[in-house]
Write a protein that holds these residues in place. Sequence first.
Motif, PDB file in Angstrom:
ATOM      1  N   ARG A 108       0.818  -1.201   0.000  1.00 55.76           N
ATOM      2  CA  ARG A 108       0.000   0.000   0.000  1.00 55.76           C
ATOM      3  C   ARG A 108       0.863   1.266   0.000  1.00 55.76           C
ATOM      4  O   ARG A 108       0.534   2.257  -0.645  1.00 55.76           O
ATOM      5  N   ALA A 109       1.977   1.205   0.727  1.00 52.81           N
ATOM      6  CA  ALA A 109       2.854   2.371   0.808  1.00 52.81           C
ATOM      7  C   ALA A 109       3.658   2.552  -0.473  1.00 52.81           C
ATOM      8  O   ALA A 109       4.004   3.663  -0.845  1.00 52.81           O
ATOM      9  N   LEU A 110       3.943   1.410  -1.143  1.00 54.90           N
ATOM     10  CA  LEU A 110       4.805   1.490  -2.319  1.00 54.90           C
ATOM     11  C   LEU A 110       4.030   1.758  -3.606  1.00 54.90           C
ATOM     12  O   LEU A 110       4.604   2.185  -4.602  1.00 54.90           O
ATOM     13  N   MET A 111       2.720   1.515  -3.586  1.00 55.68           N
ATOM     14  CA  MET A 111       1.885   1.701  -4.778  1.00 55.68           C
ATOM     15  C   MET A 111       2.035   3.095  -5.405  1.00 55.68           C
ATOM     16  O   MET A 111       2.347   3.213  -6.598  1.00 55.68           O
ATOM     17  N   PRO A 112       1.797   4.173  -4.611  1.00 54.69           N
ATOM     18  CA  PRO A 112       1.889   5.521  -5.207  1.00 54.69           C
ATOM     19  C   PRO A 112       3.269   5.793  -5.789  1.00 54.69           C
ATOM     20  O   PRO A 112       3.394   6.449  -6.827  1.00 54.69           O
ATOM     21  N   ILE A 113       4.324   5.267  -5.150  1.00 53.29           N
ATOM     22  CA  ILE A 113       5.687   5.473  -5.636  1.00 53.29           C
ATOM     23  C   ILE A 113       5.843   4.819  -7.002  1.00 53.29           C
ATOM     24  O   ILE A 113       6.360   5.416  -7.950  1.00 53.29           O
ATOM     25  N   LEU A 114       5.332   3.580  -7.114  1.00 51.72           N
ATOM     26  CA  LEU A 114       5.421   2.841  -8.364  1.00 51.72           C
ATOM     27  C   LEU A 114       4.686   3.585  -9.476  1.00 51.72           C
ATOM     28  O   LEU A 114       5.191   3.733 -10.598  1.00 51.72           O
ATOM     29  N   LEU A 142      12.438   8.085  -2.395  1.00 46.99           N
ATOM     30  CA  LEU A 142      11.021   7.917  -2.027  1.00 46.99           C
ATOM     31  C   LEU A 142      10.857   6.677  -1.149  1.00 46.99           C
ATOM     32  O   LEU A 142      10.176   6.720  -0.117  1.00 46.99           O
ATOM     33  N   VAL A 143      11.517   5.587  -1.564  1.00 45.48           N
ATOM     34  CA  VAL A 143      11.421   4.352  -0.782  1.00 45.48           C
ATOM     35  C   VAL A 143      12.074   4.545   0.587  1.00 45.48           C
ATOM     36  O   VAL A 143      11.520   4.152   1.615  1.00 45.48           O
ATOM     37  N   LEU A 144      13.250   5.224   0.580  1.00 48.21           N
ATOM     38  CA  LEU A 144      13.933   5.502   1.846  1.00 48.21           C
ATOM     39  C   LEU A 144      13.023   6.307   2.776  1.00 48.21           C
ATOM     40  O   LEU A 144      12.904   5.999   3.970  1.00 48.21           O
ATOM     41  N   THR A 145      12.375   7.347   2.216  1.00 50.41           N
ATOM     42  CA  THR A 145      11.506   8.193   3.030  1.00 50.41           C
ATOM     43  C   THR A 145      10.310   7.394   3.559  1.00 50.41           C
ATOM     44  O   THR A 145       9.925   7.527   4.727  1.00 50.41           O
ATOM     45  N   ALA A 146       9.731   6.542   2.688  1.00 46.90           N
ATOM     46  CA  ALA A 146       8.599   5.723   3.125  1.00 46.90           C
ATOM     47  C   ALA A 146       9.037   4.796   4.257  1.00 46.90           C
ATOM     48  O   ALA A 146       8.284   4.567   5.218  1.00 46.90           O
ATOM     49  N   THR A 183       5.684  14.536   3.991  1.00 46.27           N
ATOM     50  CA  THR A 183       5.010  13.442   3.301  1.00 46.27           C
ATOM     51  C   THR A 183       6.014  12.853   2.303  1.00 46.27           C
ATOM     52  O   THR A 183       6.948  13.526   1.886  1.00 46.27           O
ATOM     53  N   VAL A 184       5.768  11.581   1.917  1.00 46.57           N
ATOM     54  CA  VAL A 184       6.730  10.907   1.043  1.00 46.57           C
ATOM     55  C   VAL A 184       6.784  11.570  -0.330  1.00 46.57           C
ATOM     56  O   VAL A 184       7.846  11.870  -0.857  1.00 46.57           O
ATOM     57  N   LEU A 185       5.606  11.810  -0.912  1.00 51.64           N
ATOM     58  CA  LEU A 185       5.555  12.315  -2.286  1.00 51.64           C
ATOM     59  C   LEU A 185       5.609  13.835  -2.385  1.00 51.64           C
ATOM     60  O   LEU A 185       5.764  14.382  -3.476  1.00 51.64           O
ATOM     61  N   GLY A 186       5.471  14.530  -1.247  1.00 53.70           N
ATOM     62  CA  GLY A 186       5.389  15.985  -1.247  1.00 53.70           C
ATOM     63  C   GLY A 186       6.446  16.699  -2.078  1.00 53.70           C
ATOM     64  O   GLY A 186       6.105  17.504  -2.940  1.00 53.70           O
ATOM     65  N   PRO A 187       7.754  16.407  -1.852  1.00 55.58           N
ATOM     66  CA  PRO A 187       8.787  17.128  -2.598  1.00 55.58           C
ATOM     67  C   PRO A 187       8.682  16.942  -4.112  1.00 55.58           C
ATOM     68  O   PRO A 187       8.827  17.902  -4.867  1.00 55.58           O
ATOM     69  N   LEU A 188       8.384  15.709  -4.555  1.00 54.00           N
ATOM     70  CA  LEU A 188       8.279  15.439  -5.987  1.00 54.00           C
ATOM     71  C   LEU A 188       7.080  16.194  -6.570  1.00 54.00           C
ATOM     72  O   LEU A 188       7.192  16.880  -7.601  1.00 54.00           O
ATOM     73  N   VAL A 189       5.936  16.084  -5.888  1.00 53.65           N
ATOM     74  CA  VAL A 189       4.728  16.784  -6.349  1.00 53.65           C
ATOM     75  C   VAL A 189       4.988  18.291  -6.393  1.00 53.65           C
ATOM     76  O   VAL A 189       4.639  18.969  -7.361  1.00 53.65           O
TER      77      VAL A 189
END
Lengths: 291, 322
Positions: free
Chosen positions: B4-10, B171-175, B257-263
């Motif tokens: 579930r945590a890795l889905m958005p990253i993928l 992203l994975v490291l942050t998650a 948040t994990v995706l915040g910086p990329l977004v």
Amino acid sequence: MLYSPAIVAEAVVNGLMTGAVYALVALGLTLVYGVLHIINFAHGALLTAAMFAVWVLHSAFGLDPYLAILPLAPLFFGLGYAVQRFVIGPASHGDDGNILLVTLGLSILIENALLAGFRSDTRTIATDYGFQVVEAGPLLLSMPRLIGFAAAVAVTVLLWLTLSRTDTGRAIRAVAKEKLGASLVGINVGHVYAVTFGLGCACLAVAACLLMPTFYVNPRVGNAFVLVAFTIVVLGGMGSIPGALIGGLFIGVVESLCGLYLGDSLGQIGIFLIFILVLLVRPTGLFGAKA
Amino acid sequence: MTGRALMPILVAALLIGAIPLFVSANTVLNFLVFTLIIALAAQGWNILGGYGGQFSFGHAAFFGTGAYAAAILQSRFGINAWAAFAIGIAAGAAIGWIIGYLSFRSGLRGSYFALVTLAFAEVFRILANASAITGGAAGLLVKLDVRPENFQFASRAVFVWIALALVVAVLVLTAWIERSRFGAQLVAVRENEGAAKALGVDTLKVKLTAIALSAGVTAAAGALYVQYFLYIDANIAYGTWISVEALLAPIIGGAGTVLGPLVGAVTLHGLGEITKTLAGRVPGIDLVAFGALLIVAVAFAPDGIIGLARRLRARIGGGGGA
């Protein structure tokens, strides 16, 4: 390298004169910090804006930079009041981290709006007295910088008197000490915050008018000043007005001497090393109260 | 770590990674590489600032150290580019740890920490601008020699994928941090340092680990910048622009948040391009938009775009359930 005493003395005196204007810039910063407990990152950009205002008044209407104090000081007071009251205050929800970010946003906004409007050219003002010198014993002093020194010291004293003698000054000091208590005795805290911010901006306007006869302006000029001003404020103790003056004079001399001995490209490094050292060893500054 | 945590990253990785397969325009690929480099620098900031609550205004100190270490080792000592890249990351992390040790030991936080990081970056900028080994004000060129073993590629698409791989790794490291014991302690430091200390958290150690990781990631962005542009000077490496970029992207996207910086990085630079197209080539106009966006984000979206999306989803989800 050894320089003759006269050259060193001249560097010291020049440093003192630059330092007085630095002190004026730092005064606005320390006042805002002392009362609102925030570091105003937009300070440099606001100084740049004031310097452009002086330049515009001179090139469009031929207004003398010193006379420009009369319209610009009240104008920047109003501007500062409005910015704090209607932008920084509401946008930051009273959180310190947010205030830091909002003033950073303002600084990016103002600096680049000036860049878009005036482009990156460096501009100067030519006056009849720009290169006049006064003889003081063996030293030759630049007339406009001497005026800048005297005016900066006068404004500092005036501000100090305002804070210690007037009702507005008492209200400002009350809010600085105890926000809740001040509001309980009927002081409008939001208004006092905005007045303080306005006073800080008025100091910048005066500093800009004193600088322009001998200095230049471009959209990034404020950055150089604001880092120096941070140093002065930290050195003199955040919130301390005499600290800002003495710190400003000291930093002016340090910069001047470092420039003499290390050359121009490394001249400012002395300032930053002092800055880091003071922050690490005694962050309350030389004149600040113990935290 | 759950799927579930890795889905958005993928999903994010596949979306961005697919672009070079369909678009070959240099402007688009340049934009992608640059935005990913910024995203990487911002991910570094996010570990210390977003999760740890320590707002650095001087991440340029780490970006620049990574960049200069990679460039100097290659061009002055002839060290292999990949090794130089790794050493650049380590050098950045070490500088981060030292700055952190000095300032956290003195109890600096909040505005004071922001100021001291800013001052360190400025000192590095002045030194790099004046010393011989960095090439002084003229800057430093890395010799063009397009071979994979030199970390130089003829195709920009390869650079997109390398930058993306690094971003995904972080992203994975942050998650992982988010779910680890260390991450919980870091958030505790952000929320209430005194309370965390009282509960037995070694706050100094937690903050030092965070700043070293944070600096290492941002240094990777700097080293990558050098490999792509093959040039660096003091104002690029240690300039305020990169400190501001590294901070803006997480704040806009969603700090902590994990995706915040990329977004945030994609939004900011997308917006920057749009503003430039609309307003013509007026200098600084895109940054005017950045500044305004920062104020608006702090005022109306304190948790950034990710926070807004979560709120929106909660509202829709709540409405559907009723």
